[in-house]
Write an enzyme that holds these catalytic residues in place. Structure first.
Site, PDB file in Angstrom:
ATOM      1  CD  GLU A 165      -4.372  -4.451  11.152  1.00 63.20           C
ATOM      2  OE1 GLU A 165      -5.398  -4.743   9.865  1.00 63.20           O
ATOM      3  OE2 GLU A 165      -3.378  -3.291  10.483  1.00 63.20           O
ATOM      4  CG  ASN A 206       0.575  -3.129  15.807  1.00 64.59           C
ATOM      5  OD1 ASN A 206       0.833  -1.791  15.968  1.00 64.59           O
ATOM      6  ND2 ASN A 206       0.588  -3.358  14.336  1.00 64.59           N
ATOM      7  CG  HIS A 242      -0.660   3.090   8.597  1.00 66.53           C
ATOM      8  ND1 HIS A 242       0.713   3.330   7.923  1.00 66.53           N
ATOM      9  CD2 HIS A 242      -1.165   2.095   9.562  1.00 66.53           C
ATOM     10  CE1 HIS A 242       0.714   2.447   8.027  1.00 66.53           C
ATOM     11  NE2 HIS A 242       0.367   1.468   9.156  1.00 66.53           N
ATOM     12  CD  GLU A 270       1.651  -0.990  11.566  1.00 66.79           C
ATOM     13  OE1 GLU A 270       0.403  -0.854   9.982  1.00 66.79           O
ATOM     14  OE2 GLU A 270       1.614  -2.632  11.807  1.00 66.79           O
ATOM     15  CG  ASP A 272       2.087   5.834   6.586  1.00 64.87           C
ATOM     16  OD1 ASP A 272       0.990   5.915   7.086  1.00 64.87           O
ATOM     17  OD2 ASP A 272       2.735   4.441   6.415  1.00 64.87           O
TER      18      ASP A 272
HETATM   19  O1  G3I Z   1       5.279 -10.178  -2.881  1.00 64.93           O
HETATM   20  C1  G3I Z   1       4.396  -9.904  -3.899  1.00 64.93           C
HETATM   21  C2  G3I Z   1       4.939  -9.737  -5.341  1.00 64.93           C
HETATM   22  O2  G3I Z   1       5.130 -10.804  -5.987  1.00 64.93           O
HETATM   23  C3  G3I Z   1       3.972  -9.631  -6.446  1.00 64.93           C
HETATM   24  O3  G3I Z   1       4.475  -9.379  -8.043  1.00 64.93           O
HETATM   25  C4  G3I Z   1       3.442  -8.014  -5.928  1.00 64.93           C
HETATM   26  C5  G3I Z   1       2.082  -8.011  -6.975  1.00 64.93           C
HETATM   27  O4  G3I Z   1       1.116  -7.093  -6.138  1.00 64.93           O
HETATM   28  O5  G3I Z   1       2.294  -8.508  -4.589  1.00 64.93           O
HETATM   29  C6  G3I Z   1       3.511  -8.706  -3.952  1.00 64.93           C
HETATM   30  O6  G3I Z   1       2.816  -8.817  -2.919  1.00 64.93           O
HETATM   31  C7  G3I Z   1       2.102  -7.569  -2.002  1.00 64.93           C
HETATM   32  C8  G3I Z   1       3.298  -6.948  -0.566  1.00 64.93           C
HETATM   33  O7  G3I Z   1       3.121  -6.505   0.694  1.00 64.93           O
HETATM   34  C9  G3I Z   1       4.992  -7.218  -0.749  1.00 64.93           C
HETATM   35  O8  G3I Z   1       5.497  -6.024  -1.332  1.00 64.93           O
HETATM   36  C10 G3I Z   1       0.633  -7.599  -2.050  1.00 64.93           C
HETATM   37  O9  G3I Z   1      -0.056  -7.714  -3.234  1.00 64.93           O
HETATM   38  C11 G3I Z   1       0.771  -6.437  -1.302  1.00 64.93           C
HETATM   39  O10 G3I Z   1      -0.951  -6.505  -0.877  1.00 64.93           O
HETATM   40  C12 G3I Z   1       1.900  -6.572   0.250  1.00 64.93           C
HETATM   41  O11 G3I Z   1       1.023  -5.094   0.734  1.00 64.93           O
HETATM   42  C13 G3I Z   1       1.328  -4.576   2.110  1.00 64.93           C
HETATM   43  C14 G3I Z   1       0.317  -5.017   3.326  1.00 64.93           C
HETATM   44  O12 G3I Z   1       0.411  -4.802   4.189  1.00 64.93           O
HETATM   45  C15 G3I Z   1      -0.865  -5.477   2.736  1.00 64.93           C
HETATM   46  O13 G3I Z   1      -2.151  -5.825   3.824  1.00 64.93           O
HETATM   47  C16 G3I Z   1       2.687  -3.950   2.398  1.00 64.93           C
HETATM   48  O14 G3I Z   1       3.237  -4.037   1.649  1.00 64.93           O
HETATM   49  C17 G3I Z   1       2.605  -3.908   4.238  1.00 64.93           C
HETATM   50  O15 G3I Z   1       3.263  -2.789   4.084  1.00 64.93           O
HETATM   51  C18 G3I Z   1       1.272  -3.680   4.444  1.00 64.93           C
HETATM   52  O16 G3I Z   1       1.516  -3.366   6.013  1.00 64.93           O
HETATM   53  C19 G3I Z   1       0.488  -3.311   6.945  1.00 64.93           C
HETATM   54  C20 G3I Z   1       1.158  -3.841   8.706  1.00 64.93           C
HETATM   55  O17 G3I Z   1       1.823  -4.892   8.117  1.00 64.93           O
HETATM   56  C21 G3I Z   1      -0.414  -4.002   9.465  1.00 64.93           C
HETATM   57  N1  G3I Z   1      -0.847  -2.203   9.926  1.00 64.93           N
HETATM   58  C22 G3I Z   1      -1.839  -2.008   8.174  1.00 64.93           C
HETATM   59  C23 G3I Z   1      -0.183  -1.577   7.675  1.00 64.93           C
HETATM   60  C24 G3I Z   1      -0.047  -1.422   6.059  1.00 64.93           C
HETATM   61  O18 G3I Z   1      -1.435  -2.001   5.000  1.00 64.93           O
END
Ligand code: G3I
Length: 456
Positions: A165, A206, A242, A270, A272
């Protein structure tokens, strides 16, 4: 590739109904007699020289989630496990557990791993983002990070999303820790360091909103062209995809083709397709068309080598928490029943025998009477052109309702979650027939109709 695995997804029969007093949509999954021999997506993709991938969460790789991840997909992308904030939460203290687990699972299932991601503005550790660094320090930190992570998995990662990004929507560089501290050449340097750490891994840039021809994708195109001209190692571009329901860019295939013509591979990294909830049969049909269009565009261009969904089940998607009111973005529902989108991917990959039946079983949830603190509800299941041999309806009471009694079904409530299975005598719903069950409950304040999932 191991073709002996078999996953036989249940067919999805989706329906959206109107009822008497208050009605909810029920998604119905049932097993039909004419269950086709579905070829796993990974095998269909392989016939086109493609891999079919999914983002995964390491801790979930057991049970049905693990079975489907292993059987249907030939590439895994750790959704979060390889990001800097995950692997080095404290400077110099590494946690590779989830990343190692995913790599091991992939190796055990003859799958590629797509490394994601080395250089990003998000999900970095706070020690890094809160630190004060000179340019030289920042450069050293980045080089060490790339060398350490890519080196650890040398030979085990098919492709890395090295830079994630980097662009704004207008095609200018995004202001980030890296761009602001190091200038645009952080991209070339990151690619060069990654190549040094694992010469065999394909190296990608990406981004999102670069699926169609637009200012952002043109900036990416210009960057790749200039990197290649300079001899910087760049093997591919990742189009995240996305997407929003009904909004597959018309220029998707043209855009994939122009990158291919530049001499790099293209991956849909990615994918969806999110929709406003609740899902209904019309939205799921549109979503299927969207998935089919993306699949077809990738299949049409030889250098489109990877089609990856960002989570394969609606129970493991980033969409719901990021876009409140939106969801149902993946090819399988939260109960692992394949949605029309699954069959659309299959068809897009050339699978010929997996079209879901045109018939459907429909169901209504109705509050048939309500008084003081009590109410009576009823669910009716009707089938036309399809049939069910058993069923299980479940929903969440979001306003504190409590079941007190049920008939013609065995119902349990745990917290807010309600589950009602057929009785011994009414699991079968024949083509043209219907079954009802009822219940009493208590309510207070409001008694909204819940969205119900209804699976065989
Ligand atoms: O691991 C913690 C956990 O300990 C805590 O209890 C919980 C409470 O909020 O948060 C958990 O972390 C989260 C993490 O995902 C794992 O589940 C974060 O808050 C959350 O912000 C994070 O979101 C991820 C996101 O990237 C961050 O920007 C998504 O899972 C993930 O699918 C997403 O993936 C991104 C790609 O890397 C790049 N392109 C966009 C895509 C979607 O945003």
């Amino acid at each position: 590739m191991n073709t002996s695995r078999s996953a036989r997804p249940r067919r999805l029969l989706a329906a959206f109904c109107a009822g008497i007093t208050a009605v909810a949509a029920l998604l119905i999954a049932g097993t039909t007699a004419a269950h086709a021999a579905d070829t796993p997506l990974r095998d269909l993709a392989a016939a086109h020289g493609m891999v079919m991938g999914t983002a995964v969460t390491g801790s979930k790789l057991t049970g049905t989630y693990g079975d489907l991840a292993g059987a249907q997909f030939s590439a895994l992308t750790p959704g979060n496990a390889m990001k800097w904030g995950s692997v080095e939460p404290t400077q110099g203290s590494f946690n590779w557990a989830e990343a190692d687990q995913i790599v091991a699972f992939a190796q055990a299932h003859d799958q590629q791993v797509r490394g994601h991601t080395l250089v990003w503005h998000s999900q970095n550790p706070s020690w890094l983002t809160n630190g004060t660094w000179t340019s030289a320090q920042l450069s050293t930190l980045l080089q060490n990070h790339i060398s350490t992570e890519v080196g650890r998995y040398q030979g085990k990662i098919a492709a890395w999303d090295v830079v994630n990004e980097p662009f704004n929507e207008d095609g200018t560089y995004r202001s980030t820790l890296w761009y602001d501290g190091l200038g645009a050449d952080y991209i070339a340097n990151a690619l060069t360091w990654a190549r040094a750490a694992d010469p065999a891994a394909k190296l990608y840039i990406n981004d999102y909103n670069v699926e169609g021809v637009n200012a952002k994708s043109t900036a990416l195109y210009d960057l790749v062209r200039s990197l290649k001209a300079r001899g910087v190692p760049i093997d591919g571009v990742g189009l995240q995809a996305h997407l929003i329901l009904g909004q597959v860019p018309a220029t998707l295939q043209q855009n994939i083709q122009r990158f291919a013509d530049l001499g790099v591979d293209v991956a849909i990294t990615e994918l969806d397709v999110r929709m406003a909830l609740p899902a209904d049969s019309a939205k799921l049909a549109q979503q299927a068309a969207d998935y089919r269009a993306v699949t077809a565009a990738c299949v049409a261009v030889a250098r489109c080598v990877n089609l990856t969904v960002w989570g394969f089940t609606d129970s493991d998607s980033w969409v719901d928490s990021t876009f409140p009111g939106y969801g149902a973005a993946t090819p399988y529902d939260a109960d692992y029943a394949p949605k029309p989108a699954y069959y659309a991917i299959s068809e897009g990959l050339g699978g010929g025998t997996t079209t879901p039946p045109t018939g459907a079983c429909t169901a209504t949830y109705a509050v048939s009477s309500q008084w003081g603190s009590g109410f009576t509800g009823q669910v009716t299941v009707s089938c036309a052109g399809a049939s069910l041999s058993s069923w299980n309806a479940h929903w969440t009471f979001g306003a504190g309702q409590q079941l007190t009694q049920a008939w013609n079904a065995t119902c349990t409530q745990s917290g807010t979650a309600v589950s009602c299975a057929n009785a011994s005598y009414n699991g079968s719903v024949p083509d043209g027939g219907s079954v009802s069950f009822g219940f009493n409950g208590t309510w207070s304040g409001s008694n909204p109709v819940p969205a119900v999932t209804f699976a065989s």
